[in-house]
Design a protein around this motif. Structure first.
Motif, PDB file in Angstrom:
ATOM      1  N   SER A 216      28.097  37.468  49.355  1.00 22.68           N
ATOM      2  CA  SER A 216      29.221  38.101  48.672  1.00 22.68           C
ATOM      3  C   SER A 216      28.945  39.584  48.495  1.00 22.68           C
ATOM      4  N   PRO A 217      29.918  40.439  48.816  1.00 26.07           N
ATOM      5  CA  PRO A 217      29.724  41.880  48.663  1.00 26.07           C
ATOM      6  C   PRO A 217      30.006  42.366  47.248  1.00 26.07           C
ATOM      7  N   ALA A 218      30.088  41.444  46.269  1.00 21.19           N
ATOM      8  CA  ALA A 218      30.410  41.855  44.910  1.00 21.19           C
ATOM      9  C   ALA A 218      29.322  42.765  44.327  1.00 21.19           C
ATOM     10  N   ASP A 219      28.064  42.458  44.630  1.00 17.41           N
ATOM     11  CA  ASP A 219      26.973  43.301  44.164  1.00 17.41           C
ATOM     12  C   ASP A 219      26.928  44.576  45.003  1.00 17.41           C
ATOM     13  N   PRO A 220      26.843  45.758  44.378  1.00 14.28           N
ATOM     14  CA  PRO A 220      26.864  47.009  45.154  1.00 14.28           C
ATOM     15  C   PRO A 220      25.745  47.110  46.179  1.00 14.28           C
ATOM     16  N   VAL A 231      30.276  52.065  52.009  1.00 14.92           N
ATOM     17  CA  VAL A 231      30.724  51.530  50.719  1.00 14.92           C
ATOM     18  C   VAL A 231      30.275  52.404  49.552  1.00 14.92           C
ATOM     19  N   LEU A 232      29.441  53.402  49.808  1.00 22.06           N
ATOM     20  CA  LEU A 232      28.906  54.229  48.736  1.00 22.06           C
ATOM     21  C   LEU A 232      29.900  55.302  48.317  1.00 22.06           C
ATOM     22  N   GLU A 233      29.645  55.855  47.128  1.00 24.72           N
ATOM     23  CA  GLU A 233      30.444  56.974  46.674  1.00 24.72           C
ATOM     24  C   GLU A 233      30.162  58.196  47.548  1.00 24.72           C
TER      25      GLU A 233
END
Length: 248
Positions: A216-220, A231-233
């Motif tokens: 799951s990609p829920a965790d950063p 996916v990073l800021e």
């Protein structure tokens, strides 16, 4: 019939390339017998399977940045903030060693050093032993197979053109039909190699791909491991890849 020997050469070249890439893909997909492993992945293992050593490097840098042990500036420099905590983590020790005693270094300079460090190699070897990653030899063979198919395709195209020019215009139909077979075969094999085989099995075996698909990609950090720096800021993306910022 002067074109027949050229057709035979084209068949041999195209067939050899197709056989090589098929053998490499079958070897990469062959299930391995697990050696004391589990069906669970750590976030670093997921990073390696999804993006190789450089993805593990990015994950470690970002993890240390968020733990306030390292400062990643958007200018592309990494600065050590805390060397006391987490000393037992071999990957973090590799980061500190790559940055050096000065405590500051450009990120593009340290990324390849960390990616080639011993902890990353041990991580890769463990995944290969568990049948979750493609070995370095397997990746080389896959790449060589794709190159062989590409060479066979181009050679067939050249030989077909030469053969068509060697016969009268009215007799070119059987020549074109004959060369169409190895051309189509090597073309389809090249397409499969470029789209299906080579990119997606570069690091992960089919078993590893199945485990990655279940994360799951829920965790950063897991999202970074599986999907990459996209996916990073923006600040962290610029810190990891400052050359992208300079091109904008």
């Amino acid at each position: 019939m002067v074109w027949v020997p050229l057709l035979l050469v084209a068949f041999v070249a195209a067939g050899a390339g197709c056989v090589r890439v098929c053998r490499a893909s079958i070897a990469a997909a062959r299930p391995h017998e697990a050696r004391g492993g589990t069906d669970e992945l750590t976030v670093c293992e997921a990073a390696y399977l999804a993006g190789g050593p450089l993805r593990v490097t990015d994950l470690t840098l970002v993890s240390m940045h968020r733990a306030r042990r390292l400062l990643l500036a958007r200018t592309g420099w990494a600065t050590v903030v805390d060397t006391a905590g987490g000393g037992g983590d071999e990957l973090e020790c590799a980061v500190l060693g790559a940055i050096g005693p000065g405590g500051q270094s450009p990120v593009p300079a340290v990324r390849p050093v960390i990616a080639a460090a011993e902890p990353v190699r041990l991580l890769a070897d463990g995944l290969v032993e568990r049948g979750l990653a493609v070995s370095e030899e397997g990746r080389r063979e896959l790449a060589a197979g794709v190159r062989a198919v590409r060479a066979g395709f181009l050679l067939t195209l050249v030989l077909g053109t030469v053969a068509a020019l060697l016969v009268p215009e009215g007799e070119r139909a059987p020549v074109l039909a004959g060369f169409a077979l190895p051309l189509i075969g090597s073309g389809l094999c090249l397409l499969i190699g470029l789209i299906d085989v080579y990119p997606y099995t570069r690091w992960a075996s089919p078993a590893g791909q199945r485990l990655l698909a279940g994360l799951s990609p829920a965790d950063p950090l897991t999202a970074l491991a599986t999907r990459g720096p996209a996916v990073l800021e923006p600040e962290l993306r610029a810190a990891l890849k400052p050359w992208e910022r300079s091109r904008k």
